[in-house]
Scaffold this motif. Structure first.
Motif, mmCIF file in Angstrom:
data_model
loop_
_atom_site.group_PDB
_atom_site.id
_atom_site.type_symbol
_atom_site.label_atom_id
_atom_site.label_comp_id
_atom_site.label_asym_id
_atom_site.label_seq_id
_atom_site.Cartn_x
_atom_site.Cartn_y
_atom_site.Cartn_z
ATOM 1 N N CYS A 1 0.803 -1.303 -0.090
ATOM 2 C CA CYS A 1 0.022 -0.103 0.072
ATOM 3 C C CYS A 1 0.879 1.177 0.115
ATOM 4 O O CYS A 1 0.511 2.165 -0.594
ATOM 5 N N THR A 2 2.122 1.218 0.679
ATOM 6 C CA THR A 2 2.829 2.327 0.855
ATOM 7 C C THR A 2 3.442 2.585 -0.838
ATOM 8 O O THR A 2 3.497 3.742 -0.862
ATOM 9 N N MET A 3 3.791 1.675 -1.575
ATOM 10 C CA MET A 3 4.349 1.788 -2.830
ATOM 11 C C MET A 3 3.281 2.180 -3.626
ATOM 12 O O MET A 3 3.650 3.088 -4.492
ATOM 13 N N VAL A 4 1.835 1.836 -3.513
ATOM 14 C CA VAL A 4 1.065 2.534 -4.265
ATOM 15 C C VAL A 4 0.568 3.800 -3.992
ATOM 16 O O VAL A 4 0.804 4.686 -4.857
ATOM 17 N N ALA A 5 0.975 4.348 -2.725
ATOM 18 C CA ALA A 5 0.691 5.401 -2.245
ATOM 19 C C ALA A 5 1.727 6.674 -2.789
ATOM 20 O O ALA A 5 1.536 7.738 -3.256
ATOM 21 N N VAL A 6 3.050 6.135 -2.795
ATOM 22 C CA VAL A 6 4.071 7.038 -3.166
ATOM 23 C C VAL A 6 4.421 6.975 -4.534
ATOM 24 O O VAL A 6 5.159 7.686 -5.168
ATOM 25 N N GLY A 7 3.723 5.935 -5.231
ATOM 26 C CA GLY A 7 3.908 5.729 -6.631
ATOM 27 C C GLY A 7 5.083 4.983 -7.098
ATOM 28 O O GLY A 7 5.741 5.120 -8.174
ATOM 29 N N PHE A 8 5.794 4.097 -6.187
ATOM 30 C CA PHE A 8 7.071 3.494 -6.531
ATOM 31 C C PHE A 8 6.703 2.105 -6.934
ATOM 32 O O PHE A 8 5.962 1.264 -5.984
ATOM 33 N N LYS A 9 7.155 1.637 -8.052
ATOM 34 C CA LYS A 9 6.615 0.292 -8.649
ATOM 35 C C LYS A 9 5.397 0.020 -8.758
ATOM 36 O O LYS A 9 4.735 -0.966 -8.150
ATOM 37 N N ALA A 10 4.409 1.237 -9.131
ATOM 38 C CA ALA A 10 3.045 1.125 -8.472
ATOM 39 C C ALA A 10 2.064 0.076 -9.285
ATOM 40 O O ALA A 10 1.267 -0.390 -8.803
ATOM 41 N N LYS A 11 2.562 0.009 -10.598
ATOM 42 C CA LYS A 11 1.783 -1.152 -11.409
ATOM 43 C C LYS A 11 2.056 -2.472 -10.797
ATOM 44 O O LYS A 11 1.092 -3.110 -10.768
ATOM 45 N N TRP A 12 3.368 -2.827 -10.424
ATOM 46 C CA TRP A 12 3.766 -3.972 -9.665
ATOM 47 C C TRP A 12 2.863 -4.340 -8.363
ATOM 48 O O TRP A 12 2.202 -5.120 -8.039
ATOM 49 N N SER A 13 2.785 -3.268 -7.650
ATOM 50 C CA SER A 13 2.142 -3.308 -6.412
ATOM 51 C C SER A 13 0.740 -3.510 -6.478
ATOM 52 O O SER A 13 0.073 -3.926 -5.750
ATOM 53 N N ALA A 14 0.213 -2.677 -7.521
ATOM 54 C CA ALA A 14 -1.241 -2.595 -7.624
ATOM 55 C C ALA A 14 -1.721 -3.975 -8.126
ATOM 56 O O ALA A 14 -2.668 -4.556 -7.674
ATOM 57 N N THR A 15 -0.913 -4.604 -9.089
ATOM 58 C CA THR A 15 -1.257 -5.886 -9.624
ATOM 59 C C THR A 15 -1.229 -6.933 -8.122
ATOM 60 O O THR A 15 -2.119 -7.724 -8.403
ATOM 61 N N PHE A 16 -0.376 -6.688 -7.456
ATOM 62 C CA PHE A 16 -0.042 -7.647 -6.142
ATOM 63 C C PHE A 16 -1.351 -7.476 -5.304
ATOM 64 O O PHE A 16 -1.890 -8.462 -4.609
ATOM 65 N N LEU A 17 -1.672 -6.208 -5.061
ATOM 66 C CA LEU A 17 -3.059 -5.990 -4.437
ATOM 67 C C LEU A 17 -4.293 -6.483 -4.926
ATOM 68 O O LEU A 17 -5.132 -6.825 -4.308
ATOM 69 N N VAL A 18 -4.301 -6.389 -6.221
ATOM 70 C CA VAL A 18 -5.682 -6.978 -6.773
ATOM 71 C C VAL A 18 -5.602 -8.491 -6.627
ATOM 72 O O VAL A 18 -6.590 -8.794 -6.441
ATOM 73 N N ILE A 19 -4.456 -9.108 -6.960
ATOM 74 C CA ILE A 19 -4.478 -10.651 -6.637
ATOM 75 C C ILE A 19 -4.882 -11.117 -5.297
ATOM 76 O O ILE A 19 -5.579 -11.736 -4.965
ATOM 77 N N VAL A 20 -4.191 -10.302 -4.123
ATOM 78 C CA VAL A 20 -4.266 -10.608 -2.826
ATOM 79 C C VAL A 20 -5.989 -10.140 -2.582
ATOM 80 O O VAL A 20 -6.288 -11.190 -1.621
ATOM 81 N N LEU A 21 -6.356 -9.148 -2.849
ATOM 82 C CA LEU A 21 -7.900 -8.524 -2.632
ATOM 83 C C LEU A 21 -8.717 -9.567 -3.063
ATOM 84 O O LEU A 21 -9.874 -10.038 -2.581
ATOM 85 N N SER A 22 -8.486 -10.325 -4.522
ATOM 86 C CA SER A 22 -9.347 -11.044 -5.068
ATOM 87 C C SER A 22 -9.442 -12.108 -4.200
ATOM 88 O O SER A 22 -10.650 -12.702 -4.147
#
Length: 311
Positions: free
Chosen positions: A234-255
């Motif tokens: 979530c911190t990576m998403v918020a600051v925009g660091f490796k945002a696509k990678w971290s957002a994809t990870f969160l999509v999988i985990v949340l699903s």
């Protein structure tokens, strides 16, 4: 004199054409780490490989990601409208008995909520009047919080912020597609500025769902570890660091989390917990939709990833 002074280079095989070692006999293959054995460089290399893999495998889905993201963002409003219609009498009884709404006002409150949610959600999916549709859904989230008396419930508040983050991502995607117009009465900003600020606000708001997960339930070793991993992503998403990678990870985990934890279909229809699980399930889908739009659009100009391209 000429036999004693030789200004020509010797023709021996021992002559070193690069005494300082500046030349590189191997052909360059692009970026080469200063120290390949450094742990930081290894992490960067692994991250680059993961990003490349995500780009390759998600490429066939890329044309469909905006539509999927938009649908998932508004699906919670469709479910909410359907629940009000199927539980009309219960809704009226609650508003009149516990919230002390007058008889006619309670009916008007429910009718307006249903009409706005259905019309605005359909407009978001069809990409028509998106700005007004998003504003309407934002108003629904706020009005329902006060109407049902849930605005001061911490879990509801944090989840609502994440849903709002998904709606802001819809505005960001609209700006990128060039269909966004200026809002009346607001200062005029360029499309680039609007995109940056909307994406920043959307990224920050989306992660509040995770804080809602952290503040409820009992703690254990597994919960502590998963919280640390989730907090890092979530911190990576918020600051925009490796945002696509971290957002994809969160999509999988949340699903995965949504299917196994909020499995409302396994609870009897007469059980009170069923409605709460269904509510959490569809709200989590809405947040997953916002993350999918983030994967498709990118983190925007106000992010670490974008700054790295500059420097």
């Amino acid at each position: 004199m000429t036999s004693r002074i030789h200004i020509a280079r010797p023709a021996t095989a021992t002559y070193n054409t690069d005494p300082h070692g500046f030349s590189n006999p191997r052909s360059s293959s692009g970026y080469r780490a200063a120290n390949p054995d450094s742990p930081l460089e290894r992490v960067r290399a692994v991250g680059k490989q993961v990003e490349d893999a995500i780009e390759i495998y998600s490429h066939p889905l890329k044309p469909y990601l905006p539509g999927i993201g938009r649908f998932l963002i508004v699906v919670t409003f469709y479910e909410d409208a359907l629940r009000i219609l199927t539980q009309w009498r219960d809704q009226l009884w609650y508003l009149q008995s516990y919230r002390h709404f007058y008889w006619g006002f309670s009916h008007l409150f429910l009718v307006l909520n249903v009409v706005v949610m259905l019309a605005a959600s359909t407009a978001v999916i069809s990409k028509r009047f998106t700005e007004h549709a998003v504003l309407g859904l934002l108003a629904v989230v706020i009005v329902q919080g006060f109407g049902y008396g849930l605005i001061f419930d911490l879990n509801f508040f944090l989840r609502s912020l994440s849903v709002i983050g998904g709606l802001v991502m819809v505005l960001s995607e609209t700006v990128v597609s060039g269909r966004e117009k200026n809002f009346p009465g607001l200062p005029s900003l360029s499309d680039t500025d609007r995109k940056k600020y909307f994406l920043l606000a959307g990224r920050v708001l989306l992660i509040f769902l995770f804080f809602g997960y952290m503040v409820r339930g009992e703690w254990s070793i597994g919960r502590f570890v998963s919280s640390l991993v989730g907090l890092a992503a979530c911190t990576m998403v918020a600051v925009g660091f490796k945002a696509k990678w971290s957002a994809t990870f969160l999509v999988i985990v949340l699903s995965v989390f949504n299917v196994f934890i909020n499995n409302w279909w396994s609870v009897h229809s007469a059980h009170a917990q069923r409605d709460f699980l269904k509510y959490d399930f569809f709200q989590t889908l809405s947040i997953v939709g916002g993350l999918i739009l983030l994967v498709n659009i990118g983190p925007g100009g106000l992010s670490v990833d974008e700054k790295k391209k500059t420097y």
